[in-house]
Design a protein around this motif. Structure first.
Motif: not given
Length: 403
Positions: A24-28, A51-53, A87-89, A103-108
């Motif tokens: 269920g996560f994005e990955a690139y 987007s996974a932490y 992780t996206f950050r 650093v702040q983790f984000v889903r975007s």
């Protein structure tokens, strides 16, 4: 844009991305491997953004290493290969102009790509080969242009090393730096003094051994970045001299520093001091000092067999390359290397007698006298004053004792 046939390193890593996506996560795929694929350059390591932490990544995969978990990076081990997944950050202020305060983790993905340095490095690749380009990186690749993502001043304040990376890419890829980005480097060049010498050195050497080092050097000089590099502040003329060398092509770090020392008109001892100031290894310092002494001998037409012997094969090749580049002597690499190969010995290990044999034969104690004698034997053999035979060497050593 879509890449039809993914290079093998991407194919090998696809199961990692698919496992993240199935959960269920994005990955690139992101970064340099995507850029180099589009430029038809070889790729090595592939980086993955998701987007996974970090804890979610660790829960998904059985074998992981916390390589930089505080910044969101976890290495996943898969069939003997390590894949760094980050992780996206987003990042807060950078008080030291290198590391973010927070650093702040984000889903975007969009938020993550905004913080990258150059548009050509802010590309993401989907598992189906589709390229995500939010900042015109594909167009800049086509135009061979280096342009900062967003506001250049902000990118360089976040991480001042990005300025050196940009001029390095100008050489490595033979790209032109966008005017706004170049101006921002000039305005912020002093921030480079906040960056560790070791990190600057990595970019500096990559610049010199790049595809078009003259282009990188021109930008390095134009932006005054050199002013904030160890012992370079007063060496603009020497750097300009390097820049004007036709067919400038360097293959290794020893060649780089030996050429720099020669164009800076440094002695061999001063060359060692320069290399030390740039936090190079003791071995590199020793090698550059040897090569620079050989260059000095060549320029003075005094390359004796003993200097060749002390320099050694590898550093003689370095010295020959530097002399060839500055093109002011008749020495050729072939003639020098043929002369070296003809030496009776190449190292002290080649002497048929050692310190123990000498000590027993001459009945002397270990110490400076013995070391000095071995040096004299080396010199005599290299200069063909005595054959490298046990009896001949012992007789020669006996005469040295009598003297």
């Amino acid at each position: 844009m879509k890449i039809i046939n993914l290079p093998q390193p991407f194919k090998d890593a696809l199961p990692i991305l698919e496992k993240l996506r199935d959960a269920g996560f994005e990955a690139y795929f992101v970064g340099g491997s995507v850029r180099d694929t589009l430029l038809n350059l070889p790729i090595h390591d592939v980086d993955i953004a998701t987007s996974a932490y970090p804890e979610e990544i660790k829960n998904l995969f059985s074998k992981t290493v916390d390589t930089g978990i505080e910044h969101g990076t976890v290495m996943v081990l898969d069939h003997g290969t390590g894949y760094e997944i980050t992780t996206f950050r987003t990042e807060s202020t950078y008080q030291d102009y290198r590391r973010p305060d927070k650093v702040q983790f984000v889903r975007s993905l969009d938020e993550d790509l905004k913080r990258r340095d150059l548009t050509i490095n802010a590309l993401a690749l989907k598992t189906n080969g589709e390229i995500i380009d939010l900042f015109g990186g594909l167009k800049d690749l086509d135009k061979h242009l280096l342009r900062a993502v967003g506001v250049a001043n902000e990118r360089f304040h976040e991480d001042a090393l990005r300025m050196m990376r940009t001029v390095r890419f100008a050489s490595q890829l033979d790209f032109k730096i966008d005017n706004e980005t170049l101006t921002a480097i000039s305005q912020n060049a002093a921030l480079l003094s906040k960056i560790s010498v070791e990190r600057i050195r990595v970019e500096w050497i990559k610049l010199l051994i790049g595809k078009n080092p003259r282009a990188g050097l021109e930008d390095f000089l134009k932006t005054k970045l050199y002013m904030y590099c160890p012992l370079f502040e007063l060496k603009e003329a020497g750097l300009e001299k390097i820049k004007t060398i036709p067919n400038l092509k360097l293959d290794n770090e020893e060649q780089c520093w030996t050429l720099i020392a020669t164009c800076f008109e440094l002695t061999a001892e001063e060359a060692g001091q320069l290399v030390h100031a740039w936090k190079c290894s003791k071995e590199l310092k020793m090698n550059v000092t040897k090569a620079k002494k050989a260059v000095e001998a060549m320029l003075a037409n005094e390359l004796t067999p003993y200097i060749q012997y002390l320099t050694g094969r590898d550093m003689l090749e370095v010295a020959c390359r530097v002399v060839q580049l500055i093109n002011i002597t008749d020495y050729t690499s072939m003639s020098v290397m043929l002369a070296y190969e003809g030496l009776p010995i190449k190292s002290r290990k080649d002497l048929v007698v050692d310190g123990n044999v000498l000590r027993q034969f001459l009945n002397i104690e270990p110490g400076p006298q013995l070391g000095k004698m071995l040096i004299q034997l080396e010199l005599a053999v290299v200069n063909r004053k005595v054959r490298n035979e046990k009896l001949a060497l012992l007789e020669y050593a006996q005469k040295l004792i009598v003297k």
